[in-house]
Scaffold this active site. Structure first.
Site, PDB file in Angstrom:
ATOM      1  N   SER A  96       6.973  -5.788   9.517  1.00 56.59           N
ATOM      2  CA  SER A  96       6.147  -5.885   8.329  1.00 56.59           C
ATOM      3  C   SER A  96       5.761  -4.492   7.827  1.00 56.59           C
ATOM      4  CB  SER A  96       4.896  -6.687   8.670  1.00 56.59           C
ATOM      5  OG  SER A  96       4.106  -6.801   7.532  1.00 56.59           O
ATOM      6  N   GLY A  97       5.985  -4.253   6.567  1.00 63.38           N
ATOM      7  CA  GLY A  97       5.632  -2.959   5.992  1.00 63.38           C
ATOM      8  C   GLY A  97       6.720  -1.916   6.116  1.00 63.38           C
ATOM      9  N   THR A 139      10.939  -5.588   1.224  1.00 56.25           N
ATOM     10  CA  THR A 139      10.799  -6.153  -0.116  1.00 56.25           C
ATOM     11  C   THR A 139      11.156  -5.112  -1.175  1.00 56.25           C
ATOM     12  OG1 THR A 139       9.109  -7.623   0.702  1.00 56.25           O
ATOM     13  CG2 THR A 139       9.199  -7.307  -1.668  1.00 56.25           C
ATOM     14  N   ASN A 170       0.406  -3.882   5.624  1.00 56.06           N
ATOM     15  CA  ASN A 170       1.119  -3.695   4.361  1.00 56.06           C
ATOM     16  C   ASN A 170       0.250  -4.246   3.230  1.00 56.06           C
ATOM     17  OD1 ASN A 170       2.848  -3.746   2.198  1.00 56.06           O
ATOM     18  ND2 ASN A 170       4.529  -4.785   3.261  1.00 56.06           N
ATOM     19  N   SER A 219       2.226  -7.414   1.573  1.00 60.64           N
ATOM     20  CA  SER A 219       3.036  -8.054   2.602  1.00 60.64           C
ATOM     21  C   SER A 219       3.514  -9.422   2.126  1.00 60.64           C
ATOM     22  CB  SER A 219       2.193  -8.199   3.862  1.00 60.64           C
ATOM     23  OG  SER A 219       2.961  -8.808   4.856  1.00 60.64           O
ATOM     24  N   SER A 220       4.822  -9.670   2.319  1.00 67.04           N
ATOM     25  CA  SER A 220       5.352 -10.983   1.921  1.00 67.04           C
ATOM     26  C   SER A 220       4.889 -11.991   2.945  1.00 67.04           C
ATOM     27  CB  SER A 220       6.877 -10.951   1.908  1.00 67.04           C
ATOM     28  OG  SER A 220       7.336  -9.757   1.347  1.00 67.04           O
ATOM     29  N   GLY A 252       8.845  -9.696   8.317  1.00 70.13           N
ATOM     30  CA  GLY A 252       9.287  -8.939   9.478  1.00 70.13           C
ATOM     31  C   GLY A 252       8.485  -9.312  10.714  1.00 70.13           C
ATOM     32  N   GLU A 311       5.987  -9.371  13.501  1.00 72.42           N
ATOM     33  CA  GLU A 311       4.616  -8.839  13.458  1.00 72.42           C
ATOM     34  C   GLU A 311       3.794  -9.207  14.680  1.00 72.42           C
ATOM     35  OE1 GLU A 311       3.438 -10.058   9.542  1.00 72.42           O
ATOM     36  OE2 GLU A 311       2.731 -11.999  10.225  1.00 72.42           O
TER      37      GLU A 311
HETATM   38  N1  LIG Z   1      11.782   2.981  -0.969  1.00 71.47           N
HETATM   39  C1  LIG Z   1      10.468   3.107  -1.055  1.00 71.47           C
HETATM   40  N2  LIG Z   1       9.926   4.070  -1.817  1.00 71.47           N
HETATM   41  C2  LIG Z   1       8.602   4.202  -1.897  1.00 71.47           C
HETATM   42  N3  LIG Z   1       7.722   3.429  -1.245  1.00 71.47           N
HETATM   43  C3  LIG Z   1       8.175   2.452  -0.444  1.00 71.47           C
HETATM   44  C4  LIG Z   1       9.575   2.243  -0.307  1.00 71.47           C
HETATM   45  N4  LIG Z   1       9.741   1.225   0.530  1.00 71.47           N
HETATM   46  C5  LIG Z   1       8.497   0.803   0.901  1.00 71.47           C
HETATM   47  N5  LIG Z   1       7.542   1.549   0.317  1.00 71.47           N
HETATM   48  C6  LIG Z   1       6.096   1.399   0.467  1.00 71.47           C
HETATM   49  O1  LIG Z   1       5.832   0.578   1.569  1.00 71.47           O
HETATM   50  C7  LIG Z   1       5.096  -0.569   1.216  1.00 71.47           C
HETATM   51  C8  LIG Z   1       5.561  -1.768   1.993  1.00 71.47           C
HETATM   52  O2  LIG Z   1       6.880  -2.105   1.662  1.00 71.47           O
HETATM   53  P1  LIG Z   1       7.402  -3.578   1.629  1.00 71.47           P
HETATM   54  O3  LIG Z   1       8.755  -3.550   1.062  1.00 71.47           O
HETATM   55  O4  LIG Z   1       6.426  -4.463   0.980  1.00 71.47           O
HETATM   56  O5  LIG Z   1       7.464  -3.935   3.153  1.00 71.47           O
HETATM   57  P2  LIG Z   1       7.988  -5.247   3.860  1.00 71.47           P
HETATM   58  O6  LIG Z   1       8.519  -6.136   2.796  1.00 71.47           O
HETATM   59  O7  LIG Z   1       9.033  -4.775   4.782  1.00 71.47           O
HETATM   60  O8  LIG Z   1       6.840  -5.809   4.571  1.00 71.47           O
HETATM   61  C9  LIG Z   1       5.331  -0.737  -0.268  1.00 71.47           C
HETATM   62  O9  LIG Z   1       4.260  -1.359  -0.868  1.00 71.47           O
HETATM   63  C10 LIG Z   1       5.479   0.714  -0.724  1.00 71.47           C
HETATM   64  O10 LIG Z   1       4.217   1.303  -0.919  1.00 71.47           O
HETATM   65 MG   LIG Z   2       7.969  -7.944   2.288  1.00 70.19          MG
END
Ligand SMILES: Nc1ncnc2c1ncn2[C@@H]1O[C@H](COP(=O)(O)OP(=O)(O)O)[C@@H](O)[C@H]1O
Ligand SMILES: [Mg+2]
Length: 1006
Positions: free
Chosen positions: A104-105, A109, A156, A159-160, A386, A388
């Site tokens: 997660s994070g 996404t 996060n 977070s999804s 992810g 967690e």
């Molecule tokens: N490629 C990226 N560039 C900039 N910030 C990112 C990037 N990937 C993730 N982040 C940061 O990390 C945070 C969490 O990412 P996210 O994709 O929501 O995580 P996950 O879906 O894996 O839980 C986002 O809100 C953003 O702030």
């Molecule tokens: Mg996500």
């Protein structure tokens, strides 16, 4: 194998590491992160480290750099893998999927969004409106799904809290034509409860902070989240989220996607109703349960478009069927609270599923016919929650972590296990690389009868009071010996586990302690039927659609619904099946630190992730392994044009030999291995080089094929033309023959026909015989004329000659040639014209014959002529074969003057109906007369006169000029003059008068 990047940024592909060790791996990962290189490869797997800062690497210019390029041509990037998946789909017609994993994070996404953006950017070069619409929908749907499915957690901010698998469908041209979203288990417990520091779903805060005053008023809610029990924990949490702006963006997106205003409003009503529900409190008055704040109930009734009495009843009572009777059973306060929370969670979950369904309705591929549009291919993008580990891990975390175990298993299956097994099968020398196979954990969870889900389901089926502790006891009983399972009962010394509450699973990604509290309830996921009926009977059609099973009456509901665990397990199994049949591409996301810092690379955290993601094993297999494999026949089929040994067909002992020859010829022998049925190519570069050579040859083959095909087409056309010609000729011959046969038939009896075939209609000749027909008609005409003439006596012959001569001279210039009647010629001897004088004329003409010795009279007639005094006189005209005589009819036709015929040079007549004729003479003393005294009076004898004289001249082969003119030019007594003919009414006979330049002949005009 990416180049174009200097080594100061570390190695872009881990395959290039000098030694495969965890230390070197970590050092390279850290160096790249610190240098701002967040992407790296392990072969074709992208390793991504969350940068926690905005990176300027997703713009249009970047898209252009990666478009259509091979993976190794550019520095590692998500775009490269998206392009690879897209190319595989387009070139080889393969369904592909991009699986994004990580805790997660870690950035899953975000990665899925960049991949979608890239695909949207490189497709639809023709700007087709429909494709643009689909792309826009796909992009916009993200925003809505995140608002309702994402929440701020401690890991996060976005977070999804649901799993998402999105299929994008492409037509044969590679343009997106639609899509489909599968959503997996929403963490609905979040609706009623959040841990410290976390929030409920974004949608609630967006509504409160972004909704306009009037909207909030109509929903009876206030701006402050602290006013609502369900979300007040999150209301105090500070974060960078701008709920107000997001509210507008989501409202816009819903509108663009096609939600109606009513639908959007209903969505807000549901959110508000849930908030109000949370504030309901129950109390007891004696034996009777009651709601302490009944005003809220009426607001909820209002929002749900039902009567508030019904709402109240559904909250406080439960309808139960006992045998045939149906009774209302009163809840305890605890049951009522449970029911209220269950309703809130279920309403939110239905809302979420309904939103996904609505989006699917809109983006679904419509009117696609594979026969017309070609094969419809798919790229799937999986972005799922992810792995967690929280402070307190419950049923949801258990499901989420199970899901990650499944995906890890798929990765192992495809990347590690199958790969190595294949090398062994194919007899490629191979040193086995050890990896941790997590199948044992997957089994621990999902196995029939023994797995944790099974035990849980069993516990839920028990009648009587089932508690979470009973469930835990069941686990302890069944799994006591399992290496990955433990609890306090099984390891009494382990203080981290609470008695009768916790169990621990050794996941592939780490140990997680789960608290069994709530497992039973969450798995049963009970929602009293009364609520379903309540919402089904709402007058708002959206509610009705969300709660279809509310239609059933209490006595009809018998079947126990599937448990949450079973539903989730089934959905995971079908997801994995779906992914397994596609060509997979992997993005492995790593979270560098727990504090969202762009600078911090927490070594321990990252090492842990690298380990449990199996990246090192992945690298080892990759380094030892081969990038590409293909069966010999298929390999040949694709690349045989590269080598002269294999093109067009080889004559070697086997396909394997042929492939060897081909690859030796290219100098790739060192980079390949030959298995029993397949050839293995170690580096992608070799493959790309083969592809390049193939592309170059394909062009030549295409030209060759075109040449052959064009030749074939030309030959076919020529053959067809020749055949056409044969047919044409045969047909023409047939037409000619049948024409001639027909002519023969029609004219067979022509000799015996009365008119010698004049009446016979000529058959239509074919075009080629048009001139032949003319000739034939001519021949017939001549024959006909000859047949007519040959029976004539000499007198008749002369007459015919005269008529022919007249016709030749005057045809078309004068109308009244008199060809139809018999030409008597010597009219004055007949008693018709001059009944009294015929005898005297006969006498005179006899004398003249004796004197001038003429043979024959050509013509005689009464005339009127001009005398020397320009006066008109009556005379008679006698033309013999020697002379032309003027006679005086008043003096018994005494001859007045004769002109020898050889003096006559020509005749002039007018084109009119008059009987004027001018005899031109050599001595310019032309004779101008007008025939008269004919019987019948209208008879025209000009044609006859011309014919008789001309016929005679012709028989003597002398020339005679015949003019048809008006006025007529002549010379009288050597002087030139003109003769004009005029018609006059009331005139009885022709009259000559002197005119200005000659004479005017006035003739009776009627
Ligand atoms: N490629 C990226 N560039 C900039 N910030 C990112 C990037 N990937 C993730 N982040 C940061 O990390 C945070 C969490 O990412 P996210 O994709 O929501 O995580 P996950 O879906 O894996 O839980 C986002 O809100 C953003 O702030
Ligand atoms: Mg996500």
């Amino acid at each position: 194998m990416a180049e174009h990047e200097s080594l100061e940024f570390g190695k872009a592909d881990f395959v290039l590491l000098d030694n495969v060790s965890l230390e070197e791996f970590m050092a390279n990962l850290k160096l790249r992160f610190e240098k701002g290189r967040i992407y790296s490869y392990i072969g074709e797997v992208v390793v991504s480290v969350n940068p926690y800062r905005a990176m300027n690497i997703y713009g249009r210019d970047m898209v252009e750099q990666y478009k259509g390029r091979e993976l190794y041509e550019r520095p590692p990037h998500l775009f490269a893998i998206a392009d690879a998946a897209y190319k595989a789909m387009k070139r080889r017609n393969k369904d592909t999927c991009i699986v994004i994993s990580g805790e997660s994070g870690a950035g899953k996404t975000e990665a899925s969004k960049y991949i979608m953006q890239y695909i949207a950017a490189i497709t639809n070069p023709n700007q087709r409106a429909e494709v643009e619409r689909v792309k826009n929908m796909l992009l916009k749907s993200n925003c809505v799904l995140e608002a309702f499915g994402n929440a701020k957690t401690n890991r996060n901010d976005n977070s999804s809290r649901f799993g998402k698998y999105m299929d994008i469908n492409f037509d044969f041209k590679g343009d997106p034509i639609g899509g489909h979203i599968n959503n997996y288990l929403l963490e609905k417990s979040r609706v009623i409860f959040q841990q410290e520091g976390e929030r409920s779903f974004h949608s609630f805060y967006q509504l409160l902070r972004g909704g306009p005053e009037s909207l909030l008023r109509s929903l009876h809610i206030q701006k402050d989240p602290k006013a609502y029990t369900y979300i007040k924990v999150g209301g105090q949490v500070k974060s960078s989220i701008n709920d107000g702006a997001d509210f507008k963006a989501v409202a816009d997106a819903m509108k663009v996607i096609g939600f109606t205003t009513d639908e959007v409003h209903t969505v807000y009503k549901i959110l508000a109703a849930i908030l109000h529900l949370g504030n309901l409190t129950f109390g007891v008055d004696g034996d009777v349960i009651l709601i302490e704040n009944p005003k809220v109930v009426s607001v909820i009734g209002d929002l749900l478009s039902t009567k508030h009495d019904n709402v109240e009843k559904a909250l406080l009572y439960r309808t139960v069927a006992t045998g045939r009777d149906v009774i209302d059973k009163q809840h305890t306060a605890q049951e009522a609270s449970y029911g209220r929370d269950a309703l809130a969670k279920a309403m939110y979950e239905r809302l979420f599923c309904w939103i996904v369904g609505r989006i699917n309705d809109i983006i679904e591929v419509k009117n696609y016919d594979a026969r017309v549009h070609g094969k419809n291919t798919v790229i799937g993008v999986l972005d799922i929650y992810g792995f967690e580990i929280f402070q307190n891990n419950s049923f949801e975390q258990f499901c989420i972590n199970y899901c990650n175990e499944k995906l890890q298993q798929l990765f192992i299956q495809l990347v590690l296990k199958q790969e190595q097994e294949e090398y062994q099968r194919e007899g490629i020398p191979w040193k086995h690389i050890d990896y941790f196979n997590n199948q044992i954990i997957v089994d621990l969870v999902e196995q029939q009868h023994k797995g944790i889900f099974s035990v849980l389901d069993e516990a839920c089926m028990n009648v009587g009071k089932v508690t979470d502790e009973v469930f835990l006891q069941g686990l302890n009983g069944k799994l006591a010996k399992h290496a990955h399972y433990t609890s306090r009962k099984l390891s009494p010394t382990d203080k981290s586990l609470e008695f009768d509450r916790d169990f621990r699973v050794k996941h592939y990604a780490g140990n997680v302690v789960y608290s069994v509290v709530g497992f039973i309830d969450k798995n049963k996921d009970t929602l009293f039927q009364d609520f379903k009926r309540l919402l089904y009977n709402s007058s708002n059609p959206v509610f009705k659609a969300m709660w279809p099973e509310g239609k059933l009456r209490i006595t009809e509901v018998t079947k126990r619904p599937l448990t949450a665990a079973t539903l989730f397990k089934n959905s995971m199994i079908s997801l994995v099946e779906n992914l397994a049949c596609k060509e997979p591409y992997y993005v492995r996301c790593i979270k560098p630190n727990d504090v969202k810092s762009p600078l911090l690379f927490e070594h321990e955290r990252c090492r842990h992730q690298v380990e449990y993601l199996g990246l090192l094993e992945n690298l080892r297999v990759r380094r030892a392994g081969f990038a590409y494999r293909q069966t010999y026949p298929r390999f040949l089929q694709r690349y045989k044009m590269i080598s002269e040994f294999t093109w067009p067909n080889h004559d070697l002992a086997s396909d394997q030999e042929a492939v060897k020859r081909l690859l030796q010829g290219c100098g790739f022998d060192h980079d390949v291995a030959y298995g029993k049925t397949k050839v293995f190519i170690r580096t992608p570069r070799t493959l790309f080089s083969l592809e390049e050579q193939r592309a170059a040859m394909v062009q030549r083959i295409v030209v060759f094929l075109q040449k052959v095909w064009r030749g074939t087409i030309a030959r076919m056309r020529c053959r067809r033309m020749r055949a056409g010609l044969v047919i044409l000729r045969a047909y023409r011959r047939y037409k000619v023959k049948s024409y001639i046969r027909e002519v023969n038939r029609r004219f067979k009896n022509v000799k015996t026909m009365k008119d010698y075939g004049r009446h016979v209609k000529w058959p239509m000749p074919p075009k080629v015989l048009k001139r032949f027909e003319e000739a034939l008609k001519n021949i017939h005409s001549r024959w006909w004329a000859w047949t007519l003439i040959k029976g004539l006596n000499p007198e008749e012959v002369l007459q015919v000659r005269a008529k022919v001569a007249s016709l030749e001279a005057l045809k078309g210039q004068r109308a009244d040639l008199g060809l139809q009647r018999a030409w008597e010629g010597n009219y004055l001897v007949s008693t018709r014209d001059s009944p009294d004088a015929a005898s005297s004329f006969t006498l005179v003409s006899g004398e003249l014959q004796r004197k001038d010795k003429f043979m024959r009279v050509l013509f005689s007639c009464n005339v009127r002529k001009i005398n020397h005094f320009h006066k008109a006189e009556d005379r008679a005209l006698l033309i013999t074969d020697r002379h032309l005589y003027k006679m005086d009819p008043l003096k018994q036709y005494k001859p007045m003057k004769s002109i020898p015929l050889y003096n006559v040079t020509g005749l002039s007549v007018s084109p009119g109906k008059d009987q004027l004729v001018v005899f031109h003479t050599k001595d310019s003393r032309d004779l101008v007369v007008c025939l008269q005294g004919m019987l019948p009076p209208a008879e025209s004898r000009i044609g006859e006169l011309v014919g008789a004289v001309l016929g005679h001249f012709k028989s003597e082969k002398r020339k005679l000029q015949v003019n048809v003119a008006s006025p007529i030019q002549c010379s009288m007594n050597g002087r030139k003059c003109t003769i004009v003919v005029e018609t006059k009414i009331n005139q009885t006979q022709p009259e000559f008068t002197k005119g200005r330049s000659g004479y005017i002949l006035s003739v009776p005009g009627n």
